[in-house]
Design a protein around this motif. Structure first.
Motif, mmCIF file in Angstrom:
data_model
loop_
_atom_site.group_PDB
_atom_site.id
_atom_site.type_symbol
_atom_site.label_atom_id
_atom_site.label_comp_id
_atom_site.label_asym_id
_atom_site.label_seq_id
_atom_site.Cartn_x
_atom_site.Cartn_y
_atom_site.Cartn_z
ATOM 1 N N PRO A 63 0.817 -1.220 0.000
ATOM 2 C CA PRO A 63 0.000 0.000 0.000
ATOM 3 C C PRO A 63 0.849 1.268 0.000
ATOM 4 N N SER A 64 0.542 2.176 -0.904
ATOM 5 C CA SER A 64 1.265 3.448 -0.983
ATOM 6 C C SER A 64 0.709 4.423 0.052
ATOM 7 N N GLN A 65 1.477 5.465 0.318
ATOM 8 C CA GLN A 65 1.030 6.498 1.263
ATOM 9 C C GLN A 65 -0.228 7.182 0.740
ATOM 10 N N GLU A 66 -0.303 7.393 -0.582
ATOM 11 C CA GLU A 66 -1.477 8.050 -1.176
ATOM 12 C C GLU A 66 -2.735 7.202 -0.974
ATOM 13 N N LEU A 67 -2.611 5.895 -1.186
ATOM 14 C CA LEU A 67 -3.745 4.997 -0.987
ATOM 15 C C LEU A 67 -4.190 5.023 0.471
ATOM 16 N N LEU A 68 -3.225 4.936 1.398
ATOM 17 C CA LEU A 68 -3.565 4.937 2.820
ATOM 18 C C LEU A 68 -4.228 6.248 3.233
ATOM 19 N N CYS A 69 -3.789 7.356 2.655
ATOM 20 C CA CYS A 69 -4.426 8.652 2.939
ATOM 21 C C CYS A 69 -5.880 8.656 2.449
ATOM 22 N N SER A 70 -6.122 8.099 1.269
ATOM 23 C CA SER A 70 -7.489 8.008 0.744
ATOM 24 C C SER A 70 -8.359 7.129 1.640
ATOM 25 N N LEU A 71 -7.811 5.999 2.079
ATOM 26 C CA LEU A 71 -8.569 5.097 2.957
ATOM 27 C C LEU A 71 -8.851 5.755 4.303
ATOM 28 N N LYS A 72 -7.885 6.511 4.812
ATOM 29 C CA LYS A 72 -8.082 7.224 6.079
ATOM 30 C C LYS A 72 -9.198 8.257 5.938
ATOM 31 N N PHE A 73 -9.217 8.946 4.808
ATOM 32 C CA PHE A 73 -10.266 9.941 4.545
ATOM 33 C C PHE A 73 -11.638 9.261 4.519
ATOM 34 N N ILE A 74 -11.718 8.116 3.833
ATOM 35 C CA ILE A 74 -12.972 7.358 3.779
ATOM 36 C C ILE A 74 -13.364 6.905 5.183
ATOM 37 N N HIS A 75 -12.394 6.390 5.934
ATOM 38 C CA HIS A 75 -12.645 5.903 7.295
ATOM 39 C C HIS A 75 -13.211 7.008 8.186
ATOM 40 N N THR A 76 -12.741 8.243 7.974
ATOM 41 C CA THR A 76 -13.180 9.366 8.792
ATOM 42 C C THR A 76 -14.524 9.918 8.328
ATOM 43 N N HIS A 77 -14.722 10.034 7.021
ATOM 44 C CA HIS A 77 -15.888 10.757 6.497
ATOM 45 C C HIS A 77 -17.011 9.869 5.958
ATOM 46 N N ASN A 78 -16.687 8.657 5.550
ATOM 47 C CA ASN A 78 -17.701 7.774 4.971
ATOM 48 C C ASN A 78 -17.299 6.329 5.276
ATOM 49 N N PRO A 79 -17.269 5.972 6.575
ATOM 50 C CA PRO A 79 -16.680 4.681 6.948
ATOM 51 C C PRO A 79 -17.389 3.478 6.350
ATOM 52 N N LYS A 80 -16.592 2.522 5.946
ATOM 53 C CA LYS A 80 -17.115 1.251 5.435
ATOM 54 C C LYS A 80 -16.031 0.184 5.599
ATOM 55 N N PRO A 81 -16.419 -1.081 5.630
ATOM 56 C CA PRO A 81 -15.422 -2.142 5.774
ATOM 57 C C PRO A 81 -14.440 -2.162 4.592
ATOM 58 N N VAL A 82 -13.175 -2.388 4.927
ATOM 59 C CA VAL A 82 -12.136 -2.435 3.888
ATOM 60 C C VAL A 82 -11.343 -3.727 4.063
ATOM 61 N N ILE A 83 -11.248 -4.481 2.970
ATOM 62 C CA ILE A 83 -10.443 -5.705 2.944
ATOM 63 C C ILE A 83 -9.310 -5.463 1.962
ATOM 64 N N MET A 84 -8.082 -5.704 2.414
ATOM 65 C CA MET A 84 -6.929 -5.467 1.544
ATOM 66 C C MET A 84 -6.146 -6.764 1.344
ATOM 67 N N PHE A 85 -5.889 -7.086 0.082
ATOM 68 C CA PHE A 85 -5.022 -8.202 -0.283
ATOM 69 C C PHE A 85 -3.699 -7.610 -0.763
ATOM 70 N N ALA A 86 -2.613 -7.985 -0.099
ATOM 71 C CA ALA A 86 -1.312 -7.414 -0.431
ATOM 72 C C ALA A 86 -0.287 -8.510 -0.632
ATOM 73 N N GLU A 87 0.794 -8.156 -1.309
ATOM 74 C CA GLU A 87 1.873 -9.109 -1.558
ATOM 75 C C GLU A 87 2.918 -9.078 -0.449
ATOM 76 N N LYS A 88 3.042 -7.929 0.227
ATOM 77 C CA LYS A 88 4.088 -7.783 1.234
ATOM 78 C C LYS A 88 3.529 -7.139 2.487
ATOM 79 N N ASP A 89 4.263 -7.349 3.589
ATOM 80 C CA ASP A 89 3.892 -6.673 4.821
ATOM 81 C C ASP A 89 5.126 -6.438 5.683
#
Length: 197
Positions: A63-89
């Motif tokens: 996940p890029s910083q830009e993506l995480l910022c968008s998800l944070k904005f959604i979480h704050t203003h229009n919350p909904k469940p988010v499932i993320m599939f990633a290759e690395k952690d």
């Protein structure tokens, strides 16, 4: 009349063609509706606004910083469940995704047969979290209202040289006479004496 249960819908975001196709097919096979499929992260916020959905699925290498910022904005203003599939952690990435409101972070393990369980667990976690947030906000509001009432009582006790019980009874009577809530009357008392003082 028979009630029709509409399937839950999601927005799917993934810039990897193969993973996006697999996710899209798998989501449809388990009975959910993919409302919109996105390839670019910068399209996410406008599509969340224009296409209300029940949850969001994101496929990403990391996940890029830009993506995480968008998800944070959604979480704050229009919350909904988010499932993320990633290759690395890394521990740092996992912390950032949780802070951004991701309810399930699945690393290098996209198995279609497990998708239904993953989605259902993420939805349940989201509901539990929203319930806790609501309870916390209600508790904060009650504490704030209590502070206002206590301050107004203190003002009346000092100004009228009366007991706390009498100050409360006076505020209560004023609220009943005006048909207003105790907190509103208390705030009015504070405002008046603040202006006079």
């Amino acid at each position: 009349m028979t009630e029709i249960n509409n399937p839950l819908s999601c927005i799917l975001l993934d810039d990897n063609h193969d993973r996006r196709s697999l996710l899209s097919r798998s989501i449809a096979e388990i009975g959910f509706n993919v409302k919109v499929t996105l390839k670019q992260y910068d399209e996410l916020l406008i599509n969340i606004e224009n296409h209300p959905c029940d949850f969001l699925i994101v496929g990403v290498d990391i996940p890029s910083q830009e993506l995480l910022c968008s998800l944070k904005f959604i979480h704050t203003h229009n919350p909904k469940p988010v499932i993320m599939f990633a290759e690395k952690d890394t521990p740092n990435i996992i912390k950032k995704t949780i802070d951004a409101g991701v309810n399930a972070y699945i690393v290098d393990d996209l198995q279609p047969k497990r998708l239904s369980s993953i989605i259902n667990i993420a939805l349940a976690r989201f509901q539990t979290h929203q319930h806790l947030v609501q309870e916390l906000n209600e508790t904060k509001n009650k504490l704030e209202q209590r502070k206002i009432l206590d301050k107004a009582k203190g003002i009346l006790m000092q100004q009228k040289n009366i007991t706390e019980q009498d100050a409360y009874a006076l505020i209560r009577k004023m609220a009943m006479d005006k048909g207003e809530k105790l907190e509103k009357v208390a705030q009015n008392i504070i405002d008046v004496f603040t202006m006079l003082g």
